[in-house]
Design a protein around this motif. Structure first.
Motif, PDB file in Angstrom:
ATOM      1  N   SER A  26       0.821  -1.211   0.000  1.00 19.08           N
ATOM      2  CA  SER A  26       0.000   0.000   0.000  1.00 19.08           C
ATOM      3  C   SER A  26       0.864   1.275   0.000  1.00 19.08           C
ATOM      4  O   SER A  26       1.629   1.493  -0.932  1.00 19.08           O
ATOM      5  N   THR A  79       4.286   2.867  -2.284  1.00 20.07           N
ATOM      6  CA  THR A  79       4.655   4.189  -2.793  1.00 20.07           C
ATOM      7  C   THR A  79       6.086   4.504  -2.384  1.00 20.07           C
ATOM      8  O   THR A  79       6.912   4.925  -3.209  1.00 20.07           O
ATOM      9  N   MET A  97       0.086   1.891  -3.441  1.00 19.51           N
ATOM     10  CA  MET A  97      -0.664   3.134  -3.599  1.00 19.51           C
ATOM     11  C   MET A  97      -0.017   3.957  -4.712  1.00 19.51           C
ATOM     12  O   MET A  97       0.716   4.905  -4.473  1.00 19.51           O
ATOM     13  N   HIS A  98      -0.319   3.588  -5.942  1.00 20.33           N
ATOM     14  CA  HIS A  98       0.113   4.370  -7.107  1.00 20.33           C
ATOM     15  C   HIS A  98      -0.978   5.351  -7.514  1.00 20.33           C
ATOM     16  O   HIS A  98      -0.824   6.109  -8.463  1.00 20.33           O
ATOM     17  N   ILE A 149      -4.984   6.831  -5.460  1.00 16.70           N
ATOM     18  CA  ILE A 149      -6.003   6.598  -4.439  1.00 16.70           C
ATOM     19  C   ILE A 149      -7.347   6.452  -5.126  1.00 16.70           C
ATOM     20  O   ILE A 149      -7.671   7.201  -6.050  1.00 16.70           O
ATOM     21  N   ASN A 150      -8.125   5.477  -4.696  1.00 16.57           N
ATOM     22  CA  ASN A 150      -9.408   5.193  -5.341  1.00 16.57           C
ATOM     23  C   ASN A 150     -10.424   6.267  -4.969  1.00 16.57           C
ATOM     24  O   ASN A 150     -10.905   6.322  -3.848  1.00 16.57           O
ATOM     25  N   ALA A 180       2.152   9.447  -5.175  1.00 14.52           N
ATOM     26  CA  ALA A 180       1.648   8.337  -5.987  1.00 14.52           C
ATOM     27  C   ALA A 180       1.805   8.659  -7.474  1.00 14.52           C
ATOM     28  O   ALA A 180       2.196   7.801  -8.272  1.00 14.52           O
ATOM     29  N   VAL A 225      -6.995   1.568  -3.105  1.00 16.39           N
ATOM     30  CA  VAL A 225      -6.087   2.170  -4.092  1.00 16.39           C
ATOM     31  C   VAL A 225      -6.710   2.080  -5.475  1.00 16.39           C
ATOM     32  O   VAL A 225      -7.659   1.331  -5.716  1.00 16.39           O
ATOM     33  N   ASP A 226      -6.143   2.850  -6.390  1.00 20.78           N
ATOM     34  CA  ASP A 226      -6.626   2.917  -7.770  1.00 20.78           C
ATOM     35  C   ASP A 226      -5.901   1.870  -8.608  1.00 20.78           C
ATOM     36  O   ASP A 226      -4.742   2.051  -8.978  1.00 20.78           O
ATOM     37  N   HIS A 278      -8.062  -5.180  -0.244  1.00 20.28           N
ATOM     38  CA  HIS A 278      -6.809  -4.424  -0.223  1.00 20.28           C
ATOM     39  C   HIS A 278      -5.679  -5.124   0.528  1.00 20.28           C
ATOM     40  O   HIS A 278      -4.544  -5.167   0.057  1.00 20.28           O
TER      41      HIS A 278
END
Length: 333
Positions: free
Chosen positions: A141, A145, A167-168, A170-171, A250, A275-276, A304
């Motif tokens: 997560s 990053t 975490m590249h 955030i959703n 990110a 995360v996205d 997640h």
């Protein structure tokens, strides 16, 4: 020598969780090495080592936001049983490390790069002097990053890396994406001191039925009970500054992914709402287009926290990570 198939591994399982945690995991935990070093702005950063299992190979674990290495005892147990030494760090402002804000439950950082600088000091002063031949990264997560940025800046240190739900991005809902970072900046400017981002609150032990992290009730409840037993580990929502700092970091991960030179395995939960996942595709493509190696493995049905999920998700996650590490060992041999 070829990498062993997933069924070769004998991992901790949910039906035996209580017995495992109270027995062999507790015994391993008594042998841990703990220390602190001085990070950016003279903050004290905590770390852990589980050594004596292998003098040549080490896995360095980078945990996520609100986490502590105390939470990872079962994961560490599974790694050391496979013959690795393990080191881990608690990020500034959380876990056993020094807090940044007056509110000890506020997830805050002044500059996201401070996480990366602390990790660099940890590697240079604690891990690298041990003289391991191979260094493997397992980052989850927000730790993903930090790990991604470190790999981009220090391409020759790690042998390879596994990123768990990094975490590249955030959703966020589509309409929130363009305004989330500017909104967080405005809110921060209106605050007299670091405070929670809109909608965020201090630590709250969300009931299992409402959680978005894991479908393993026994692992989830253990983590919540740990934080009740050690309340100094509790961290709640992020500050407004953390939000825009985290989003910017990110984005940099993806923009500079082409600089990563070590083989990367990116593990993704198909049902991750934290995360996205679409950012993973861009990260993956950027590395491979630059001549690097990045593979995405989707764990269908997983949420997640891949390392704390139900066995049917967690076992293939750990097996894939260890197979990735063993590929590098085979190449070196």
């Amino acid at each position: 020598m070829t990498a062993q198939p997933p069924h070769f591994y004998d991992f901790s399982l949910e039906p035996h969780f209580a017995t495992t945690m109270q027995g062999p995991v507790a015994a391993m935990w008594q042998q841990r090495e703990e220390g602190k070093f001085t990070g950016v702005d003279q903050r004290q950063i905590g770390w852990l080592g589980l050594t004596g299992h292998n003098s040549d190979k080490v896995i360095v674990v980078i945990n996520g936001r609100i986490e502590s290495y105390w939470k990872y005892q079962e994961v560490f147990y599974d790694l050391v049983r496979q013959g690795y030494d393990v080191f881990a760090i608690d990020h500034r402002g959380q876990g056993v490390s020094e807090r940044i804000a007056n509110d000890t439950e506020l997830g805050h950082v002044e500059e996201f790069d401070h996480y990366v600088e602390d990790f660099t000091t940890f590697m240079n002063d604690v891990v690298l002097p041990r003289g391991y031949q191979q260094h493997f990264m397992l980052a989850h997560s927000m730790g993903g990053t930090v790990g991604s940025l470190y790999l981009e800046q220090h391409p020759q240190v790690f042998t390879n890396a596994v990123l768990s739900a990094p975490m590249h991005g955030i959703n966020l809902t589509q309409w929130m994406k363009p305004i989330a970072s500017p909104l967080a900046r405005v809110v921060e400017q209106l605050q007299r001191q670091p405070d929670y981002a809109p909608g965020q609150v201090p630590y709250y032990p969300k009931p299992f039925a409402d959680n978005k992290l894991s479908q393993s009730e026994i692992r989830y409840q253990w983590f919540r009970e740990l934080y009740e037993q050690k309340p100094e580990l509790k961290i709640g929502g992020p500050s407004a500054r953390w939000v825009w700092q985290g989003m910017a970091a990110a984005k940099r991960c993806v923009q500079h992914a082409y600089q990563i030179q070590v083989p990367v395995l990116l593990l993704q939960g198909s049902d991750d709402t934290i995360v996205d996942n679409s950012a993973h595709d861009v990260f993956h493509r950027a590395i491979n287009q630059a001549g690097g190696q990045c593979e995405i493995k989707v764990i269908h049905g997983a949420r997640h926290e891949l390392l704390f999920e139900q066995d049917k998700f967690r076992t293939p996650v750990l097996a894939a990570a260890l197979n990735h590490f063993k590929k590098a060992e085979t190449i070196q041999e």
